[in-house]
Design a protein around this motif. Structure first.
Motif, PDB file in Angstrom:
ATOM      1  N   GLY A   1       0.092  -2.854   8.707  1.00 14.56           N
ATOM      2  CA  GLY A   1       0.389  -2.202   7.443  1.00 14.56           C
ATOM      3  C   GLY A   1       1.705  -1.461   7.404  1.00 14.56           C
ATOM      4  O   GLY A   1       1.931  -0.615   6.530  1.00 14.56           O
TER       5      GLY A   1
ATOM      6  N   GLN B   1       0.908  -6.678  10.186  1.00 21.26           N
ATOM      7  CA  GLN B   1      -0.551  -6.714  10.082  1.00 21.26           C
ATOM      8  C   GLN B   1      -1.155  -5.320  10.202  1.00 21.26           C
ATOM      9  O   GLN B   1      -2.265  -5.072   9.716  1.00 21.26           O
ATOM     10  CB  GLN B   1      -1.133  -7.632  11.159  1.00 21.26           C
ATOM     11  CG  GLN B   1      -0.888  -9.119  10.931  1.00 21.26           C
ATOM     12  CD  GLN B   1      -1.609  -9.640   9.698  1.00 21.26           C
ATOM     13  OE1 GLN B   1      -1.075  -9.606   8.594  1.00 21.26           O
ATOM     14  NE2 GLN B   1      -2.834 -10.112   9.884  1.00 21.26           N
TER      15      GLN B   1
ATOM     16  N   ALA C   1       2.199   1.905   3.423  1.00 26.72           N
ATOM     17  CA  ALA C   1       3.332   1.057   3.770  1.00 26.72           C
ATOM     18  C   ALA C   1       4.596   1.510   3.061  1.00 26.72           C
ATOM     19  O   ALA C   1       5.679   1.541   3.644  1.00 26.72           O
ATOM     20  CB  ALA C   1       3.016  -0.397   3.426  1.00 26.72           C
TER      21      ALA C   1
ATOM     22  N   LEU D   1       5.152  -7.628   3.967  1.00 25.96           N
ATOM     23  CA  LEU D   1       5.757  -6.490   4.664  1.00 25.96           C
ATOM     24  C   LEU D   1       6.859  -6.903   5.636  1.00 25.96           C
ATOM     25  O   LEU D   1       7.404  -6.057   6.338  1.00 25.96           O
ATOM     26  CB  LEU D   1       4.674  -5.697   5.418  1.00 25.96           C
ATOM     27  CG  LEU D   1       3.634  -4.985   4.554  1.00 25.96           C
ATOM     28  CD1 LEU D   1       2.642  -4.231   5.423  1.00 25.96           C
ATOM     29  CD2 LEU D   1       4.309  -4.027   3.572  1.00 25.96           C
TER      30      LEU D   1
ATOM     31  N   SER E   1       0.827  -1.197   0.000  1.00 25.09           N
ATOM     32  CA  SER E   1       0.000   0.000   0.000  1.00 25.09           C
ATOM     33  C   SER E   1       0.865   1.251   0.000  1.00 25.09           C
ATOM     34  O   SER E   1       2.051   1.225   0.311  1.00 25.09           O
ATOM     35  CB  SER E   1      -0.916   0.017   1.224  1.00 25.09           C
ATOM     36  OG  SER E   1      -0.152   0.194   2.398  1.00 25.09           O
TER      37      SER E   1
END
Length: 465
Positions: A31, A29, A5, A123, A2
């Motif tokens: 982000g 989690q 992120a 991530l 995203s």
């Protein structure tokens, strides 16, 4: 990835044990990108207790203790972590093995599951690297979750930063026995009081009975057996939750039969009218049921003496050991002096600490502090205000303990979660239906009310955050 992120600087987590793995998962989690650094896997780098380079490796027992959230404080902590999306609790549930009312896991499957989930998260970046000193200054959001086996260089750097003396204690490992070497003509399967565990198994433990003469001979062997020496560690105090059995025996010949060898709640089916003087219990250690660990049998006996002494136990006379017991050194911070309520180092707030190094004791407690620091660090990275959970929760109660909950003027010591850390409630005199509760049952009813209050407070904190 995203936009949020990609524009957010990564959070650095040092240490891939239970706390570090949980912290990394919670950050991702939320982000936020995270870099998880673990020194195991670096050529030539190892610890005194680990056997693999897997994340979240269990080095002592394979049990997360009671899973009863209504009446047991550690079970309550389990449930709070589940509500917050814990990777540790999810993996434990997927790799559970029979253990009566406790939550125990296949240690290899559990570690492999945590490792695979973190490796697969877009991530999360896992780097095999040892941090030899304080993290670089450009890392402005760091979680140190290196646990009791922190590398000496990093530990020394932290201690120089704090100006505090190290506080340490021994942690002990129990032996593991091959199931097919247990004599089931003597031993039998039964959980204490026939209590069913989460999987419905009421016969999760293997029980080895002793009469008084056998018990006395065993105690003599424990007291007389050669012990491992630790020289500079020898004056370090033991943590009472993980005492070696020979240390317990030194405190009194009857100590063990009122502790891990207590015979209550168990009946020998071959001689049901005769109560055993003492009983040694073994708990399943892997999913296949091929390995069992000796419950409460942490030891510093030398290896040769261990095999000889433990084969004195009826049912284990032919025992074959997959792993013998041992000890390793734990180190923890004087957290009430050094950490704030965000678990940040007061003198260097870019550093947060998680796990046993903060002064919590136990797998679940360590992972819970990893979960919390992960959420706090992620909130900071996203510019959000987030405080620790309220003290009515098990997680919040642990934070209160490690940031100042111990007795004033006393030496700060590690602590397992227990109801005594939660704000008190008056014991109820009537139940939900208005019926009078017998005075002997009111303590249990009080625990249930504390648990219900805790879960309500935890959910409100989660939803508000």
């Amino acid at each position: 990835m995203s936009n949020a992120a990609s524009s957010t600087q990564p959070i650095h987590v040092i240490g891939g044990g239970l706390a570090g793995s949980e912290a990394a998962w919670q950050i991702a989690q939320a982000g936020v990108p995270v870099i998880l650094r673990e020194m195991r896997g670096v050529p030539g780098v190892k610890t005194d207790a680990h056997h693999t380079d897997g994340l979240a490796e269990l080095v002592c027992s394979n049990s997360f203790r009671s899973d009863d959230w209504e009446f047991n404080a550690v079970g309550l902590l389990h449930q709070e972590m589940r509500e917050l999306g814990s990777i540790i609790m999810a993996a434990a549930g997927d790799h559970q093995v029979p253990a009566g009312g406790a939550l125990a896991v296949d240690r290899d499957g559990f570690s492999q599951s945590v490792t695979a989930r973190l490796e697969a998260h877009p991530l999360v970046t896992i780097v095999r690297e040892e941090i030899n000193g304080l993290p670089p200054e450009e890392w402005d959001n760091v979680i140190v979750a290196t646990g009791p086996l922190t590398s000496p260089a990093l530990a020394d750097a932290i201690l120089k930063l704090t100006g505090e003396e190290s506080l340490s204690f021994f942690d002990a490992i129990a032996p593991i026995i091959h199931a097919d070497s247990i004599d089931f003509d003597i031993a039998w399967r039964q959980s204490r009081y026939d209590k069913e565990g989460p999987g419905g198994d009421a016969a999760a433990y293997v029980n080895c009975p002793m009469d008084k003469a056998q018990y006395e001979a065993f105690i003599d062997a424990l007291l007389d057996g050669p012990k491992a020496e630790f020289k500079e560690w020898e004056n370090v105090p033991y943590f009472d939750g993980c005492l070696p059995i020979e240390v317990m025996a030194e405190r009194g010949r009857e100590t063990l039969r009122h502790g891990p060898m207590k015979p209550v709640g168990l009946t020998n089916p071959r001689d049901p009218k005769v109560k055993s003087y003492a009983i040694v219990q073994l708990r399943q250690d892997n999913a296949l049921g091929t390995l069992f660990n000796m419950v409460g049998f942490q030891t510093k006996l030398k290896h040769g003496a261990q095999a000889e002494t433990f084969r004195m136990i009826p049912g284990l006379q032919n025992a074959q050991f997959a792993r013998l017991g041992g000890l390793h050194r734990n180190t923890y911070l004087n957290s009430p002096q050094l950490l704030d309520k965000q678990l940040r180092m007061k003198s260097m707030p870019r550093l947060r600490f998680a796990g046993q190094v903060t002064g919590v004791e136990g797998y679940v407690e360590s992972a819970a502090m990893g979960l919390l620091t992960g959420r706090l660090a992620a909130a900071q990275a996203l510019g959000r205000d987030l405080s620790a959970p309220p003290p009515e929760t098990a997680m919040g109660a642990l934070v209160e303990h490690i940031t100042g909950g111990h007795m004033a003027g006393s030496k700060f010591q590690p602590m397992n979660i227990n109801y005594g850390l939660l704000p008190p409630l008056e014991a109820p005199k009537v139940d939900d239906e208005g019926k009078r509760i017998h005075p002997k049952e009111r303590g249990r009813a009080k625990k249930r009310l504390q648990s219900i209050r805790a879960m309500a407070a935890l959910k409100a904190w989660r939803d508000a955050g």
